[in-house]
Design an enzyme around this catalytic site. Structure first.
Site, PDB file in Angstrom:
ATOM      1  N   LYS A   1     -22.214  17.639   7.260  1.00 54.27           N
ATOM      2  CA  LYS A   1     -21.058  18.145   7.990  1.00 54.27           C
ATOM      3  C   LYS A   1     -20.539  17.136   9.006  1.00 54.27           C
ATOM      4  O   LYS A   1     -19.330  17.019   9.236  1.00 54.27           O
ATOM      5  CB  LYS A   1     -21.421  19.458   8.704  1.00 54.27           C
ATOM      6  CG  LYS A   1     -20.266  20.104   9.457  1.00 54.27           C
ATOM      7  CD  LYS A   1     -19.158  20.510   8.516  1.00 54.27           C
ATOM      8  CE  LYS A   1     -18.032  21.226   9.247  1.00 54.27           C
ATOM      9  NZ  LYS A   1     -16.927  21.580   8.354  1.00 54.27           N
TER      10      LYS A   1
ATOM     11  N   SER B   1       0.838  -1.194   0.000  1.00 50.28           N
ATOM     12  CA  SER B   1       0.000   0.000   0.000  1.00 50.28           C
ATOM     13  C   SER B   1       0.881   1.255   0.000  1.00 50.28           C
ATOM     14  O   SER B   1       1.621   1.478  -0.942  1.00 50.28           O
ATOM     15  CB  SER B   1      -0.964  -0.025   1.183  1.00 50.28           C
ATOM     16  OG  SER B   1      -2.111   0.755   0.919  1.00 50.28           O
TER      17      SER B   1
END
Length: 327
Positions: free
Chosen positions: A187, A134
């Site tokens: 949000k 990764s």
């Protein structure tokens, strides 16, 4: 009565922890045990050399473990690369990578610094340790050549957002009520206080897809593969060293010593010494200072707060399905 005893034990333990923290701080100030990351070179910075920089552990901010003699220090790595970029005596760089990856931001910052070093015309070689997956592989793509140990696990070309956990039910069980006031309906998405909506899942997925596309471009450019070829390899799977070689993700199988030999012979650097750039180990007291909060007994609330701190990890991480494989 039992609850009062438990409360008293926790209070006394907290007082003891605070006292130990105070003592450690005083000792660090007086004796100077506390230290910042510095580099220990095996050769003079004034002479031409091949530099060796290790990137080990989870890529992110500074991390360590109790009684460990080594730790990952991101700022040390960035500062070291900046110094080498400006130092004409550094004639080549070998990056030893043993990492399962880490945060998107910190991984890409190292990658860009390696490209900056390489843009000066000096070679960068990567040597893979037990794991270069990764984010660890992402960094390796900046190298001119990648030499991979025959037992390395690599690849894992993907992005993950870990630990999106809905703990609202647990809070309700404990009688904790959380009220979040926002302007914007998305949000607070992923806060853990309420389930994700379908729209929020779509938003988060778009973020991961965009970052994944960046990873694919890095692999395509670094390994001289077409975007389509890189995309076929970028399904997040882990590759063995042999599979990585067959797919063009690495250049050669070999040890760190082989990497040194290959660079010296390929880049006409045979007479140059190696210069190992190493960060100073944490002192016992500094390590204890970092881990002191973990020494105190945990209440239900402190356990929840710790859980919250691990929510929404977003990055190039490898989660190995193989566990700790061994012969």
């Amino acid at each position: 009565m039992q609850n009062r005893k438990v409360g008293l034990i926790i209070a006394l333990s907290s007082c003891l922890a605070c006292f130990l923290l105070f003592v450690i701080l005083i000792v660090n100030l007086i004796v100077g045990i506390g230290r910042s990351s510095i580099s220990h070179q095996s050769s003079s910075l004034l002479e031409d050399r091949i530099d060796v920089l290790s990137i080990e552990g989870v890529i992110g901010e500074t991390t360590s473990s109790m009684f460990a003699t080594s730790y990952y220090d991101h700022q040390f790595i960035i500062n070291s690369l900046s110094t080498l970029i400006d130092d004409p005596s550094s004639k080549g760089l070998i990056v030893f990578i043993d990492s399962p990856g880490g945060s998107v931001y910190h991984t890409d910052e190292i990658y860009l610094k390696l490209l900056e070093y390489k843009s000066t015309g000096r070679p960068v070689y990567a040597s893979f340790g037990s794991t270069a997956a990764s984010g660890g592989y992402y960094i390796g793509c900046a190298a001119d050549k990648i030499i991979c140990n025959r037992n390395t696990l690599t690849g894992s070309i993907g992005v993950i957002m870990q630990n999106i956990i809905d703990i609202s039910g647990l809070y309700e069980k404990l009688g904790i009520k959380v009220e979040t006031i926002t302007a914007g309906e998305n949000k607070a998405m992923g806060s853990g206080y309420e389930p994700l909506t379908d729209e929020q899942r779509t938003i988060l997925q778009s973020m991961l897809d965009e970052t994944h596309a960046q990873f694919i471009e890095v692999v395509s450019e670094g390994r001289n593969l077409s975007l389509e070829e890189a995309r076929k390899l970028a399904d997040g799977r882990i590759y063995t060293a042999k599979q990585a070689l067959e797919n063009g993700l690495v250049d050669q199988l070999g040890t760190f010593e082989d990497t040194v030999t290959i660079m010296r012979e390929s880049e006409d650097l045979m007479d140059l010494p190696l210069n190992y750039i190493e960060q100073a180990p944490l002192s016992f007291f500094d390590t204890l200072l970092l881990k002191l909060p973990n020494l105190t007994p945990k209440t239900e609330l402190s356990a929840i707060l710790e859980l919250e701190s691990n929510i929404n990890k977003f990055g190039y991480y490898c989660i190995s399905p193989l566990g700790n494989s061994s012969y």
